[in-house]
Write an enzyme that holds these catalytic residues in place. Structure first.
Site, short mmCIF file in Angstrom:
data_model
loop_
_atom_site.label_atom_id
_atom_site.label_comp_id
_atom_site.label_asym_id
_atom_site.label_seq_id
_atom_site.Cartn_x
_atom_site.Cartn_y
_atom_site.Cartn_z
N PHE A 12 0.81 -1.22 0.00
CA PHE A 12 0.00 0.00 0.00
C PHE A 12 0.85 1.27 0.00
CE2 PHE A 12 -2.12 2.75 3.45
CZ PHE A 12 -2.60 3.68 2.53
N ASN A 33 7.86 -9.83 -1.32
CA ASN A 33 7.57 -11.26 -1.48
C ASN A 33 6.11 -11.51 -1.87
OD1 ASN A 33 6.17 -10.83 0.88
ND2 ASN A 33 7.20 -12.43 2.07
N TYR A 141 3.55 -6.44 17.93
CA TYR A 141 3.82 -5.62 16.73
C TYR A 141 4.57 -4.34 17.13
CZ TYR A 141 2.96 -2.22 13.04
OH TYR A 141 3.13 -1.24 12.09
#
Length: 303
Positions: A12, A33, A141
């Site tokens: 994005f 990837n 994260y």
């Protein structure tokens, strides 16, 4: 003309950066990837390598292409995935970045621009969050985005690799995938275009700092030449509630949908927005898109 390597250049934000670099006349190399990136996002004028940033074979790319700059966006960015599979999250975001840094060192890359996240701050101690705010991530994260920042600074100190770290607030815009890396804007849009009521967790009063992707692209372009060895918050300094976001989108789309409310999610931060004065002063960067303007562009694009 500079040679710039963009990791995650089919994703994005990365693909939007690639488009701007090519428009500026730079030679652009993409490593992706395609796990969340898409082939149709890849600019035909870019040189594309379908590789994983953890793969030792990315050295061949550095050896052949000799990039002067690296803009590093390839990452695992799903917070829930990071909790369910912390090994994968750390492997991609931490070890993948170290692999990139090792090649930057070996092939004399001049500078790396690293895409970090508001997630490194954790629960805000005050608003707007500035770069001096303590970093106490509350998700895996957040940890896996913060840890590479330490590695990057250390590589800079030991090997002289210049860097700029950009911590993003909630980025939205064209090419954002509601299924994979989707933020709330693309998820709402997907629901609304299918005439389904969006789901809001909690009562919709929670606030976020929404920034349009073109403003993020501009920050990356400026960081190639400015803001050496510094960290910048990239947001708008405007707090928008999720309910307000829904109302703006609903009025533009004009379907008159309702909200389905669900329980608060554990670990969700209630209020968050950035102080961006450092980026304004040192990067000479200011966001140009209001939320209404950005949402209008995205909705018209997908219509």
């Amino acid at each position: 003309m500079d040679t710039v390597l963009v990791t995650g250049g089919a994703g994005f934000i990365g693909s939007n950066i690639v488009d701007r670099l090519i428009k500026n006349g730079d030679k652009v190399i993409i490593i992706d990837n395609l796990s969340t990136g898409k082939k149709e996002n890849i600019n035909k004028k870019a040189i594309f390598y379908e590789k994983d940033i953890r793969d030792k074979s990315i050295e061949e790319v550095f050896d052949v292409e000799r990039p002067k700059y690296v803009i590093h966006h390839a990452a695992q960015i799903d917070v829930q995935q990071s909790i369910e599979n912390p090994v994968l999250d750390g492997d991609i975001n931490i070890l993948g970045t170290i692999n990139i840094l090792e090649n930057c060192k070996k092939y004399d890359v001049k500078k790396i621009i690293y895409a970090s996240s508001a997630g490194v701050y954790g629960e805000p101690e005050y608003l707007g969050i500035d770069e001096k705010h303590s970093v106490k991530p509350i998700s895996n994260y957040g940890i896996s985005k913060l840890t590479p920042e330490h590695y990057i600074r250390t590589y800079s100190q030991i090997y002289g690799l210049k860097y700029t770290i950009l911590r993003y607030s909630n980025v939205y815009g064209i090419r954002q995938d509601p299924k994979g890396e989707g933020g709330v804007v693309s998820i709402f849009m997907d629901k609304m275009f299918n005439k389904e009521n969006p789901i809001i967790f909690g009562d919709g009063s929670q606030t976020r700092d929404f920034i349009y992707v073109d403003d993020v692209v501009e920050a990356n372009i400026l960081a190639l030449q400015k803001g050496d060895n510094q960290i910048f918050n990239i947001g708008t300094s405007v707090a928008t509630s999720i309910k307000e976001l829904f109302d703006i989108m609903n009025s533009i789309i004009g379907y008159n949908l309702k909200i389905d409310y669900s329980q608060w999610r554990k670990g969700d931060i209630i209020h968050s927005y950035f102080n961006i004065s450092k980026a304004k002063n040192k990067l000479d960067w200011t966001p140009k898109y209001s939320l209404e303007k950005g949402i209008n562009i995205v909705i018209n694009y997908y219509k």
